[in-house]
Design an enzyme around this catalytic site. Structure first.
Site, PDB file in Angstrom:
ATOM      1  N   GLY A  13      -5.902 -44.057  31.377  1.00 57.70           N
ATOM      2  CA  GLY A  13      -5.939 -42.983  32.373  1.00 57.70           C
ATOM      3  C   GLY A  13      -6.918 -43.301  33.486  1.00 57.70           C
ATOM      4  O   GLY A  13      -7.552 -42.407  34.046  1.00 57.70           O
ATOM      5  N   VAL A  69       0.013 -44.716  26.249  1.00 58.36           N
ATOM      6  CA  VAL A  69      -0.689 -44.765  24.967  1.00 58.36           C
ATOM      7  C   VAL A  69       0.126 -44.161  23.831  1.00 58.36           C
ATOM      8  O   VAL A  69      -0.284 -44.233  22.667  1.00 58.36           O
ATOM      9  CB  VAL A  69      -2.074 -44.087  25.046  1.00 58.36           C
ATOM     10  CG1 VAL A  69      -2.974 -44.798  26.044  1.00 58.36           C
ATOM     11  CG2 VAL A  69      -1.948 -42.605  25.374  1.00 58.36           C
ATOM     12  N   SER A 147     -13.658 -32.844  24.771  1.00 57.03           N
ATOM     13  CA  SER A 147     -13.706 -31.557  25.466  1.00 57.03           C
ATOM     14  C   SER A 147     -14.488 -30.590  24.599  1.00 57.03           C
ATOM     15  O   SER A 147     -14.577 -30.757  23.371  1.00 57.03           O
ATOM     16  CB  SER A 147     -12.285 -31.029  25.690  1.00 57.03           C
ATOM     17  OG  SER A 147     -12.293 -29.669  26.081  1.00 57.03           O
ATOM     18  N   TYR A 160      -3.965 -28.660  22.309  1.00 55.18           N
ATOM     19  CA  TYR A 160      -5.077 -29.310  22.998  1.00 55.18           C
ATOM     20  C   TYR A 160      -6.354 -29.216  22.152  1.00 55.18           C
ATOM     21  O   TYR A 160      -7.050 -30.222  21.945  1.00 55.18           O
ATOM     22  CB  TYR A 160      -5.298 -28.671  24.365  1.00 55.18           C
ATOM     23  CG  TYR A 160      -6.359 -29.347  25.191  1.00 55.18           C
ATOM     24  CD1 TYR A 160      -6.128 -30.587  25.761  1.00 55.18           C
ATOM     25  CD2 TYR A 160      -7.594 -28.748  25.407  1.00 55.18           C
ATOM     26  CE1 TYR A 160      -7.101 -31.226  26.522  1.00 55.18           C
ATOM     27  CE2 TYR A 160      -8.572 -29.369  26.162  1.00 55.18           C
ATOM     28  CZ  TYR A 160      -8.317 -30.603  26.720  1.00 55.18           C
ATOM     29  OH  TYR A 160      -9.284 -31.228  27.470  1.00 55.18           O
ATOM     30  N   ALA A 162      -6.589 -28.722  18.926  1.00 56.74           N
ATOM     31  CA  ALA A 162      -6.424 -29.523  17.714  1.00 56.74           C
ATOM     32  C   ALA A 162      -6.585 -31.009  18.005  1.00 56.74           C
ATOM     33  O   ALA A 162      -7.198 -31.744  17.223  1.00 56.74           O
ATOM     34  CB  ALA A 162      -5.054 -29.246  17.091  1.00 56.74           C
ATOM     35  N   LYS A 164      -8.381 -32.456  20.375  1.00 57.39           N
ATOM     36  CA  LYS A 164      -9.767 -32.816  20.663  1.00 57.39           C
ATOM     37  C   LYS A 164     -10.654 -32.689  19.413  1.00 57.39           C
ATOM     38  O   LYS A 164     -11.593 -33.468  19.244  1.00 57.39           O
ATOM     39  CB  LYS A 164     -10.309 -31.952  21.807  1.00 57.39           C
ATOM     40  CG  LYS A 164      -9.611 -32.182  23.144  1.00 57.39           C
ATOM     41  CD  LYS A 164      -9.679 -33.635  23.588  1.00 57.39           C
ATOM     42  CE  LYS A 164      -9.070 -33.839  24.964  1.00 57.39           C
ATOM     43  NZ  LYS A 164      -9.132 -35.248  25.423  1.00 57.39           N
TER      44      LYS A 164
END
Length: 265
Positions: A13, A69, A147, A160, A162, A164
């Protein structure tokens, strides 16, 4: 300033947002970098000419190429070309990520898998590809961009959060496996960071609210809710990552460093 002379890094990224800021900071510190992105075509991609010029300004080697990825074949091809262009990779920054709001009730399997595959399994695949050579060379830094969602829930964002939280668990396991071999693994967990991704997230939130609040007002409200009354900047994350990649950070591993300005979320 951190000294990364002679180091070679891969940043997933790496052509936008936090990833691009990190890639720029690492080149400025003396590292050669390979930046991967789903949208990248190669070193002469005209769509990313500005970003690549920015990275090359420090005079270090820069390689860019397509990287998904979620696809092991894409990872294998990118790692091989990066190693050919730069040499042995001793820094990995997992910055590729995605999010999309959807409540638990009615959450689709497809979206759940997309988010976890990108944010968590993608970082696992990249680590699996590069950790063996780092262990063999007895030096490595793996930085996972997490995060506050890893430790604080966010309604309508189960996948999201879960992903992180899982990334934090992965970070700790990798740190333990690498500790005896000079390989550190750290997660950097920011709150809201002022990027295009943040703006898209806020646009989605405002649309879901249906209250007529503008995106600009929503962003101003986020800044006002932060104890420091501001929004974290990508450069702050990048400078921290550059330090974590340096020899000065030898004792820092298995940590979850939160960059929040005092905010819980």
């Amino acid at each position: 300033m951190s000294d990364l002379s002679g180091r070679q890094a891969i940043i997933t990224g790496g052509l936008s947002g936090i990833g691009l800021a990190i890639a720029t900071a690492l080149t400025s510190a003396g590292a050669s970098v390979a930046v991967g992105s789903r949208s990248a075509r190669g070193n002469d991609d005209p769509r990313h000419a500005g970003q690549l010029d920015q990275l090359r300004a420090a005079g270090q080697k820069v390689h860019a190429g397509p990287l998904d990825v979620t696809d092991q074949r894409s990872i294998d091809a990118f790692v091989a070309t990066a190693q050919e262009a730069l040499g042995a990779i001793d820094i990995l920054v997992n910055a590729a990520g995605m999010t999309r709001e959807q409540p638990v009730c009615g959450h689709s399997d497809a979206l759940w898998h997309d988010i976890l595959d990108t944010n968590l399994t993608g970082a696992f695949r990249m680590t699996r590809a590069l950790l063996p050579s780092m262990i063999e060379n007895r030096h490595g830094r793996i930085i996972n961009i997490g995060s506050t969602a890893a430790t604080v829930g966010w309604a309508d964002n189960p996948a999201y959060c879960a992903s992180k939280a899982g990334l934090l668990g992965l970070t700790r396991c990798v740190a333990l496996e690498g500790a005896a071999h000079g390989v550190n693994c750290v997660m950097v967990s920011p709150t809201w960071v002022e990027t295009e991704l943040m703006r898209r997230d806020v646009e989605e939130i405002v649309h879901a609210e249906g209250k007529g609040r503008s995106v600009q007002q929503a962003i101003a409200d986020i800044a006002d809710e932060n104890p420091q009354k501001r929004i974290i900047q990508p450069q702050e994350i990048a400078d921290l990552v550059a330090f974590l990649c340096s020899d000065a950070s030898r004792g820092l591993t298995m940590e979850n460093i939160q960059v929040t300005g005092g905010a819980l979320w």
